[in-house]
Scaffold this active site. Sequence first.
Site, PDB file in Angstrom:
ATOM      1  N   GLN A  30      -6.070   6.304  -5.919  1.00 52.09           N
ATOM      2  CA  GLN A  30      -7.530   6.380  -5.905  1.00 52.09           C
ATOM      3  C   GLN A  30      -7.819   7.133  -7.204  1.00 52.09           C
ATOM      4  O   GLN A  30      -7.649   8.339  -7.276  1.00 52.09           O
ATOM      5  CB  GLN A  30      -8.011   7.136  -4.666  1.00 52.09           C
ATOM      6  CG  GLN A  30      -9.503   7.039  -4.404  1.00 52.09           C
ATOM      7  CD  GLN A  30     -10.390   7.541  -5.531  1.00 52.09           C
ATOM      8  OE1 GLN A  30     -10.803   6.761  -6.411  1.00 52.09           O
ATOM      9  NE2 GLN A  30     -10.687   8.816  -5.538  1.00 52.09           N
ATOM     10  N   ASP A  62       0.864  -1.172   0.000  1.00 48.32           N
ATOM     11  CA  ASP A  62       0.000   0.000   0.000  1.00 48.32           C
ATOM     12  C   ASP A  62       0.904   1.226   0.000  1.00 48.32           C
ATOM     13  O   ASP A  62       1.920   1.248   0.718  1.00 48.32           O
ATOM     14  CB  ASP A  62      -0.867  -0.023   1.266  1.00 48.32           C
ATOM     15  CG  ASP A  62      -2.036   0.929   1.169  1.00 48.32           C
ATOM     16  OD1 ASP A  62      -3.173   0.480   1.360  1.00 48.32           O
ATOM     17  OD2 ASP A  62      -1.816   2.133   0.911  1.00 48.32           O
ATOM     18  N   LYS A  68      -2.924  14.894  -7.587  1.00 51.18           N
ATOM     19  CA  LYS A  68      -1.981  14.498  -8.644  1.00 51.18           C
ATOM     20  C   LYS A  68      -0.957  15.616  -8.925  1.00 51.18           C
ATOM     21  O   LYS A  68       0.169  15.331  -9.317  1.00 51.18           O
ATOM     22  CB  LYS A  68      -2.751  14.134  -9.921  1.00 51.18           C
ATOM     23  CG  LYS A  68      -3.402  12.765  -9.855  1.00 51.18           C
ATOM     24  CD  LYS A  68      -2.355  11.664 -10.009  1.00 51.18           C
ATOM     25  CE  LYS A  68      -2.913  10.276 -10.003  1.00 51.18           C
ATOM     26  NZ  LYS A  68      -1.900   9.232 -10.173  1.00 51.18           N
ATOM     27  N   ASN A 104     -17.341   1.903 -13.760  1.00 53.40           N
ATOM     28  CA  ASN A 104     -17.878   3.177 -13.253  1.00 53.40           C
ATOM     29  C   ASN A 104     -17.154   4.359 -13.891  1.00 53.40           C
ATOM     30  O   ASN A 104     -17.380   5.499 -13.515  1.00 53.40           O
ATOM     31  CB  ASN A 104     -17.846   3.257 -11.719  1.00 53.40           C
ATOM     32  CG  ASN A 104     -16.467   3.064 -11.156  1.00 53.40           C
ATOM     33  OD1 ASN A 104     -15.532   2.714 -11.876  1.00 53.40           O
ATOM     34  ND2 ASN A 104     -16.305   3.297  -9.859  1.00 53.40           N
ATOM     35  N   GLU A 118      -5.833  15.301 -15.710  1.00 55.11           N
ATOM     36  CA  GLU A 118      -6.786  15.950 -14.810  1.00 55.11           C
ATOM     37  C   GLU A 118      -6.098  17.104 -14.058  1.00 55.11           C
ATOM     38  O   GLU A 118      -6.759  18.000 -13.540  1.00 55.11           O
ATOM     39  CB  GLU A 118      -7.345  14.910 -13.827  1.00 55.11           C
ATOM     40  CG  GLU A 118      -8.473  15.362 -12.932  1.00 55.11           C
ATOM     41  CD  GLU A 118      -9.833  15.570 -13.611  1.00 55.11           C
ATOM     42  OE1 GLU A 118     -10.069  15.013 -14.695  1.00 55.11           O
ATOM     43  OE2 GLU A 118     -10.657  16.311 -13.040  1.00 55.11           O
ATOM     44  N   TYR A 129      -8.990  14.922  -6.654  1.00 56.52           N
ATOM     45  CA  TYR A 129      -8.105  14.014  -7.393  1.00 56.52           C
ATOM     46  C   TYR A 129      -7.032  14.819  -8.144  1.00 56.52           C
ATOM     47  O   TYR A 129      -5.836  14.527  -8.048  1.00 56.52           O
ATOM     48  CB  TYR A 129      -8.941  13.180  -8.375  1.00 56.52           C
ATOM     49  CG  TYR A 129      -8.095  12.360  -9.327  1.00 56.52           C
ATOM     50  CD1 TYR A 129      -7.632  11.111  -8.959  1.00 56.52           C
ATOM     51  CD2 TYR A 129      -7.753  12.857 -10.586  1.00 56.52           C
ATOM     52  CE1 TYR A 129      -6.842  10.360  -9.830  1.00 56.52           C
ATOM     53  CE2 TYR A 129      -6.966  12.114 -11.459  1.00 56.52           C
ATOM     54  CZ  TYR A 129      -6.510  10.871 -11.071  1.00 56.52           C
ATOM     55  OH  TYR A 129      -5.721  10.148 -11.930  1.00 56.52           O
ATOM     56  N   ARG A 173     -20.522  16.268 -11.141  1.00 57.03           N
ATOM     57  CA  ARG A 173     -19.454  16.582 -10.187  1.00 57.03           C
ATOM     58  C   ARG A 173     -19.614  18.011  -9.691  1.00 57.03           C
ATOM     59  O   ARG A 173     -20.062  18.873 -10.456  1.00 57.03           O
ATOM     60  CB  ARG A 173     -18.097  16.416 -10.891  1.00 57.03           C
ATOM     61  CG  ARG A 173     -17.916  14.971 -11.305  1.00 57.03           C
ATOM     62  CD  ARG A 173     -16.857  14.733 -12.351  1.00 57.03           C
ATOM     63  NE  ARG A 173     -16.920  13.311 -12.693  1.00 57.03           N
ATOM     64  CZ  ARG A 173     -15.973  12.620 -13.276  1.00 57.03           C
ATOM     65  NH1 ARG A 173     -14.847  13.218 -13.618  1.00 57.03           N
ATOM     66  NH2 ARG A 173     -16.116  11.353 -13.518  1.00 57.03           N
ATOM     67  N   GLY A 223     -24.148  11.462 -16.081  1.00 54.01           N
ATOM     68  CA  GLY A 223     -24.027  12.824 -15.562  1.00 54.01           C
ATOM     69  C   GLY A 223     -23.928  13.806 -16.718  1.00 54.01           C
ATOM     70  O   GLY A 223     -24.837  13.911 -17.534  1.00 54.01           O
ATOM     71  N   SER A 232      -1.430  12.872 -14.365  1.00 49.94           N
ATOM     72  CA  SER A 232      -2.707  12.820 -15.067  1.00 49.94           C
ATOM     73  C   SER A 232      -3.041  14.139 -15.742  1.00 49.94           C
ATOM     74  O   SER A 232      -2.743  15.214 -15.219  1.00 49.94           O
ATOM     75  CB  SER A 232      -3.801  12.493 -14.047  1.00 49.94           C
ATOM     76  OG  SER A 232      -5.067  12.790 -14.580  1.00 49.94           O
ATOM     77  N   VAL A 275     -16.700   6.417 -17.564  1.00 44.67           N
ATOM     78  CA  VAL A 275     -17.833   6.637 -18.454  1.00 44.67           C
ATOM     79  C   VAL A 275     -17.836   5.752 -19.705  1.00 44.67           C
ATOM     80  O   VAL A 275     -18.897   5.267 -20.107  1.00 44.67           O
ATOM     81  CB  VAL A 275     -17.972   8.137 -18.810  1.00 44.67           C
ATOM     82  CG1 VAL A 275     -16.966   8.585 -19.864  1.00 44.67           C
ATOM     83  CG2 VAL A 275     -19.377   8.447 -19.248  1.00 44.67           C
TER      84      VAL A 275
HETATM   85  N1  GDD Z   1     -17.638   8.170 -14.427  1.00 39.01           N
HETATM   86  C1  GDD Z   1     -18.681   8.782 -15.027  1.00 39.01           C
HETATM   87  N2  GDD Z   1     -19.952   8.282 -14.835  1.00 39.01           N
HETATM   88  N3  GDD Z   1     -18.437   9.872 -15.790  1.00 39.01           N
HETATM   89  C2  GDD Z   1     -19.493  10.451 -16.394  1.00 39.01           C
HETATM   90  C3  GDD Z   1     -20.808   9.990 -16.254  1.00 39.01           C
HETATM   91  C4  GDD Z   1     -21.059   8.848 -15.441  1.00 39.01           C
HETATM   92  O1  GDD Z   1     -22.171   8.394 -15.256  1.00 39.01           O
HETATM   93  N4  GDD Z   1     -21.626  10.795 -16.995  1.00 39.01           N
HETATM   94  C5  GDD Z   1     -20.857  11.714 -17.573  1.00 39.01           C
HETATM   95  N5  GDD Z   1     -19.568  11.540 -17.211  1.00 39.01           N
HETATM   96  C6  GDD Z   1     -18.435  12.389 -17.611  1.00 39.01           C
HETATM   97  C7  GDD Z   1     -17.621  12.904 -16.434  1.00 39.01           C
HETATM   98  O2  GDD Z   1     -18.268  14.001 -15.805  1.00 39.01           O
HETATM   99  C8  GDD Z   1     -16.331  13.295 -17.145  1.00 39.01           C
HETATM  100  O3  GDD Z   1     -16.461  14.570 -17.708  1.00 39.01           O
HETATM  101  C9  GDD Z   1     -16.218  12.268 -18.279  1.00 39.01           C
HETATM  102  O4  GDD Z   1     -17.506  11.632 -18.369  1.00 39.01           O
HETATM  103  C10 GDD Z   1     -15.158  11.205 -18.031  1.00 39.01           C
HETATM  104  O5  GDD Z   1     -15.336  10.671 -16.742  1.00 39.01           O
HETATM  105  P1  GDD Z   1     -14.528   9.365 -16.247  1.00 39.01           P
HETATM  106  O6  GDD Z   1     -14.668   8.267 -17.236  1.00 39.01           O
HETATM  107  O7  GDD Z   1     -14.938   9.106 -14.844  1.00 39.01           O
HETATM  108  O8  GDD Z   1     -12.993   9.817 -16.336  1.00 39.01           O
HETATM  109  P2  GDD Z   1     -12.253  11.160 -15.856  1.00 39.01           P
HETATM  110  O9  GDD Z   1     -11.960  11.961 -17.099  1.00 39.01           O
HETATM  111  O10 GDD Z   1     -12.981  11.831 -14.786  1.00 39.01           O
HETATM  112  O11 GDD Z   1     -10.882  10.615 -15.246  1.00 39.01           O
HETATM  113  C11 GDD Z   1     -10.111   9.615 -15.910  1.00 39.01           C
HETATM  114  O12 GDD Z   1      -9.100  10.186 -16.704  1.00 39.01           O
HETATM  115  C12 GDD Z   1      -8.063  10.860 -15.996  1.00 39.01           C
HETATM  116  C13 GDD Z   1      -7.062  11.391 -17.035  1.00 39.01           C
HETATM  117  O13 GDD Z   1      -7.537  12.603 -17.538  1.00 39.01           O
HETATM  118  C14 GDD Z   1      -9.531   8.700 -14.826  1.00 39.01           C
HETATM  119  O14 GDD Z   1      -8.949   7.583 -15.462  1.00 39.01           O
HETATM  120  C15 GDD Z   1      -8.438   9.387 -14.036  1.00 39.01           C
HETATM  121  O15 GDD Z   1      -7.828   8.459 -13.140  1.00 39.01           O
HETATM  122  C16 GDD Z   1      -7.395   9.910 -15.020  1.00 39.01           C
HETATM  123  O16 GDD Z   1      -6.347  10.571 -14.331  1.00 39.01           O
END
Ligand code: GDD
Length: 326
Positions: free
Chosen positions: A83, A58, A155, A189, A127, A151, A280, A213, A125, A191
């Site tokens: 995380q 960990d 990072k 979970n 992000e 997050y 978010r 979302g 990232s 997208v």
């Molecule tokens: N998870 C999720 N679930 N995202 C959603 C949803 C939903 O139901 N609906 C819309 N979204 C939108 C989020 O608001 C975001 O704008 C986009 O889809 C992508 O969300 P995620 O797939 O959760 O990825 P992320 O962009 O927030 O983060 C990922 O990418 C980063 C690199 O830029 C993760 O892998 C991070 O760990 C990584 O650093």
Amino acid sequence: MKKAFITGIGGQDGSYLAEHLITLGYEVHGIVRRNSVSEQQQTRIDHLTNKVKVYYGDLLDQSGLERLLREIQPDEIYNLAAQSHVRVSYDIPQFTVQTNAVGVLNILEAYRSACPSAKFYQASSSEMFGSAVDEDGFQRETTPMRPVSPYGCSKVFGFNIVRNYRHAYKLHASNGLLINREPPRRGSNFVTNKVVKTAVQIKLGLADKLELGNLDAYRDWGHSKDYVRAMHLILQQDEPNDWVVATGETRSVRDMCKYVFGKLELNYEDYVIQNQKFLRPEELPYLKGDSTKIRTELGWSPEYTFEMMMDEMIESWMYYFSGSIK
Ligand code: GDD
């Protein structure tokens, strides 16, 4: 035989990286966090059971990390543990920061003390850019960092402490600033996999709607297999550095839904509804990475297109639910 140590080896990128390094002839070691359901510890690397050495570990347990690094004496350390869910970082902000920020400091300290001549890769990232975009619509190594989530903030600390240790202690410690990576092994979970999994369920009559979302966020989606090649390449350089790894294309969540449902001969508008719970408190609206530096200096380029990757995910879920590729 070179030795690699991977934190987060049970994750999406960790499992693909382990496969890639085994192919290259590495001895691969990695840590997974202890989970109360023993079957869930390492499902993504079950097929590698006899090829990798896996330990409990960990990022918050510095003495354990140091002991392992001292014993293994790896040539390369890949710090992929985190995380990693952005929205969840609002639910558990302190744990996120402990793991993604203090955790990086912990492994750097263990590395500095146990095997300082190893090379170190930090999974930074995109992000971290948050709301910042250059005038030409891209994010690159020189783009300011204005993170918009616990997050992203965590990072940024990890990124900076890696640079600090690189300069202060002359460590070969590099950052890869990776944009979204989305293979079938992605947690559902996130997208892309959530959309594909539910669209396939709808197609097969196993679900009737998809709750999402923000549909108007833009992301630069690439395939993890391409990105783990970049991680390895980054550590083969004589000098440590920071690198953006991205496809350079951007699409909205809505565009992605249109493509996936279209592939299944469905209209996404008939099934997708918005649920506030997936929004978010603050959102990163737009990502498009400029990876010119790693393409020109290291010769990296992605092999997967967006369509190839999404088709692979559709096939994978179709196989999972129906036992056949339709
Ligand atoms: N998870 C999720 N679930 N995202 C959603 C949803 C939903 O139901 N609906 C819309 N979204 C939108 C989020 O608001 C975001 O704008 C986009 O889809 C992508 O969300 P995620 O797939 O959760 O990825 P992320 O962009 O927030 O983060 C990922 O990418 C980063 C690199 O830029 C993760 O892998 C991070 O760990 C990584 O650093």
